[in-house]
Design an enzyme around this catalytic site. Structure first.
Site, short mmCIF file in Angstrom:
data_model
loop_
_atom_site.label_atom_id
_atom_site.label_comp_id
_atom_site.label_asym_id
_atom_site.label_seq_id
_atom_site.Cartn_x
_atom_site.Cartn_y
_atom_site.Cartn_z
N LYS A 121 0.85 -1.19 0.00
CA LYS A 121 0.00 0.00 0.00
C LYS A 121 0.88 1.23 0.00
O LYS A 121 2.01 1.12 0.49
CB LYS A 121 -0.96 0.01 1.20
N TYR B 79 -4.34 4.32 6.41
CA TYR B 79 -4.82 3.31 7.37
C TYR B 79 -6.16 3.73 7.98
O TYR B 79 -7.04 2.91 8.20
CB TYR B 79 -3.80 3.09 8.49
P1 NAD Z 1 12.43 1.88 2.05
O1 NAD Z 1 12.87 3.20 1.59
O2 NAD Z 1 12.97 1.37 3.33
O3 NAD Z 1 12.74 0.78 0.93
C1 NAD Z 1 12.52 1.00 -0.43
C2 NAD Z 1 13.46 0.16 -1.27
O4 NAD Z 1 13.29 0.52 -2.63
C3 NAD Z 1 14.93 0.39 -0.92
O5 NAD Z 1 15.59 -0.86 -0.86
C4 NAD Z 1 15.44 1.21 -2.11
O6 NAD Z 1 16.80 0.96 -2.39
C5 NAD Z 1 14.56 0.72 -3.24
N1 NAD Z 1 14.46 1.66 -4.35
C6 NAD Z 1 14.42 1.31 -5.64
N2 NAD Z 1 14.33 2.37 -6.42
C7 NAD Z 1 14.32 3.45 -5.63
C8 NAD Z 1 14.23 4.84 -5.86
N3 NAD Z 1 14.14 5.35 -7.10
N4 NAD Z 1 14.23 5.66 -4.79
C9 NAD Z 1 14.30 5.18 -3.54
N5 NAD Z 1 14.37 3.84 -3.27
C10 NAD Z 1 14.38 3.00 -4.30
O7 NAD Z 1 10.84 1.90 2.05
P2 NAD Z 1 9.85 0.92 2.84
O8 NAD Z 1 9.48 1.55 4.13
O9 NAD Z 1 10.40 -0.45 2.84
O10 NAD Z 1 8.55 1.03 1.90
C11 NAD Z 1 8.43 0.30 0.69
C12 NAD Z 1 6.93 0.18 0.35
O11 NAD Z 1 6.28 -0.52 1.38
C13 NAD Z 1 6.19 1.51 0.22
O12 NAD Z 1 5.21 1.40 -0.77
C14 NAD Z 1 5.51 1.69 1.57
O13 NAD Z 1 4.33 2.45 1.51
C15 NAD Z 1 5.22 0.25 1.93
N6 NAD Z 1 5.19 0.04 3.39
C16 NAD Z 1 4.16 -0.66 3.91
C17 NAD Z 1 4.11 -0.94 5.26
C18 NAD Z 1 3.01 -1.78 5.83
O14 NAD Z 1 2.88 -1.84 7.03
N7 NAD Z 1 2.24 -2.45 5.01
C19 NAD Z 1 5.11 -0.45 6.10
C20 NAD Z 1 6.17 0.26 5.54
C21 NAD Z 1 6.20 0.49 4.17
#
Ligand code: NAD
Length: 427
Positions: free
Chosen positions: A168, A253
């Site tokens: 999401k 949420y």
């Molecule tokens: P994060 O920044 O920790 O991780 C993102 C990953 O994408 C990194 O490994 C990064 O290297 C990679 N990436 C690839 N291309 C990129 C770019 N152009 N710019 C930046 N990063 C890039 O993020 P996250 O917190 O893991 O979130 C990832 C997804 O998961 C998002 O869509 C977020 O909304 C979702 N999320 C959901 C929950 C949940 O509880 N369901 C919790 C956190 C995040």
């Protein structure tokens, strides 16, 4: 000895039989092995009980599928969510296992693959991703990338013949969500949006109470979900990558909960947003957003979200006869559900009860739901259409904030109009 009970033998039978085997030449081990084999054929393992009826049930050992039968996942994006929550959660899954990784950083992918026993042959980067089509171990691609990349990788995964679990918010625009749904429909692959709360037992219990009338008529819903972001360079604060600020990330949420708790869809929404002038973090996306939703039954939801507040994740659903409160409501762990009403025993007493469900990773529940849908040919509870509806509502909320007036929406008569069958209830 534990396995003996699983074969359905009584304690008395086991002790008696063991005695005769000892007398017959010490073949107790064979008896135990035979009984254990019988248990395995039965599929379910039952342990000898020792707790009194007054104690809560443990639910028994997890019914694990052999690893080779579990649904194989490729995780795309090795950031916080994947490394801190998702990969560890597979250890609690019964029907899901990680089999491939996709990352822009192959050195990181190799390290993670070693940690989780994933083959080096099953590592891809964003360019070689499409080769995943030739990897039969991968049945699902789980998209865990910045929001703007969800659409592209969902479409590419479907075209590679894989089912898709997408984080999401589903995408940044209604058009992208529609494109993702169409790509999966065309490829005859399933698409689920990772709304973990809809698989979580406290939330499922509250859905049950709200729908059964246990709280009376639903009148008001309030919810807040926010956190404190510090890094102005992070993708979450870049419009092109995140689509928006606090609203699509954490405010979502509250929006989603108001819909799944009531089963209704709003007919009027109103939003207002604010960003502190000069704050480098909020040059592109909103810092905070407050919104109200009016539902056909008369239920009104009032929600807030923010990116510069100390972590705050709560909700309250107020009915004519009782209220239910969760704080925290949207955290990964430690959820608390309290219900207040007049005591049935004493009309002069206000009674407050608290429900505590067993702690199990919310992500494991969500993963296993999707895996079971794939194994049993069922539709997921939170398909692409559920994510699309939230996206439509968020676009209406931004429009309302821009125009400074409420936005009306076409009524949706059917309850749970955008959801598939509810997940199986388990401990
Ligand atoms: P994060 O920044 O920790 O991780 C993102 C990953 O994408 C990194 O490994 C990064 O290297 C990679 N990436 C690839 N291309 C990129 C770019 N152009 N710019 C930046 N990063 C890039 O993020 P996250 O917190 O893991 O979130 C990832 C997804 O998961 C998002 O869509 C977020 O909304 C979702 N999320 C959901 C929950 C949940 O509880 N369901 C919790 C956190 C995040």
């Amino acid at each position: 000895m534990e396995q003996i009970w699983s074969a359905g033998w009584t304690r008395r039978q086991v002790l008696g039989t063991a005695g005769s085997f000892v007398a017959a030449g010490g073949a107790v081990t064979d008896a135990l092995a035979a009984a254990a084999e019988g248990a395995e054929k039965g599929g379910e393992i039952k342990l000898e009980e020792h707790s009194a009826k007054s104690e809560r049930e443990t639910g028994g050992p997890p019914k694990l599928q052999p690893p080779s039968q579990r649904v194989g996942y490729a995780l795309v994006g090795l950031g916080h969510l994947t490394l801190e929550e998702l990969l560890p959660a597979f250890a609690q899954c019964t029907a899901s296992r990680p089999v491939a990784l996709v990352s822009g950083d192959l050195a990181k992918a190799r390290t993670v693959a070693r940690q989780y026993g994933i083959s080096e042959k099953s590592l891809y980067d964003y360019k070689t991703f499409d080769r995943i089509r030739d990897n039969p171990e991968v049945q699902v691609v789980y998209v865990v990338l910045p929001n703007s990349m969800h659409a592209e990788f969902t479409v590419r995964a479907a075209q590679a013949g894989k089912h898709v679990l997408c984080e999401k918010p589903m995408a940044n625009t209604v058009a992208e969500c529609e494109q993702m749904i169409e790509a999966c429909r065309k490829a005859q692959r399933k698409l689920m949006v990772a709304y973990r709360m809809q698989y979580e037992p406290h939330h499922r219990a509250l859905i049950g109470m709200a729908r059964s009338g246990a709280l009376g008529a639903l009148k008001l819903f309030t919810a807040d979900n926010g956190q404190h972001e510090s890094n102005p360079q992070h993708w979450r604060l870049k419009r092109a990558l995140a689509g928006g600020g606090a609203l699509p990330d954490v405010g979502l949420y509250c929006l989603n909960a108001s819909r799944y708790l009531s089963g209704e869809e709003p007919i009027e929404v109103m939003g207002t947003q604010y960003s502190t002038p000069g704050d480098a973090r909020f040059k592109e996306v909103e810092e905070q957003f407050a919104f109200t939703l009016r539902f056909p039954s008369g239920l009104i939801a009032a929600c807030t979200t923010g990116y510069s507040i100390h972590e705050s994740r709560r909700l309250r659903l107020m009915g004519s006869e009782a209220w239910a409160d969760m704080d925290p409501a949207f955290a990964y762990r430690g959820l608390r559900l309290r219900i207040a009403r007049k005591s049935k025993d004493d009309p002069k007493v206000e009674e407050e009860t608290e429900r505590k469900y067993a702690e199990k990773s919310q992500f494991a529940r969500e993963l296993d739901h999707f895996s079971t849908c794939i194994q049993q040919g069922k539709d997921p509870h939170t398909p692409g259409e559920e994510g699309l509806q939230d996206q439509r509502l968020m676009e209406a909320l931004y429009q309302s904030a821009r125009e400074g007036k409420p936005v009306k929406l076409p009524p949706v008569a059917k309850k749970d109009a955008f959801r598939g069958p509810p997940p199986a209830q388990e401990a």
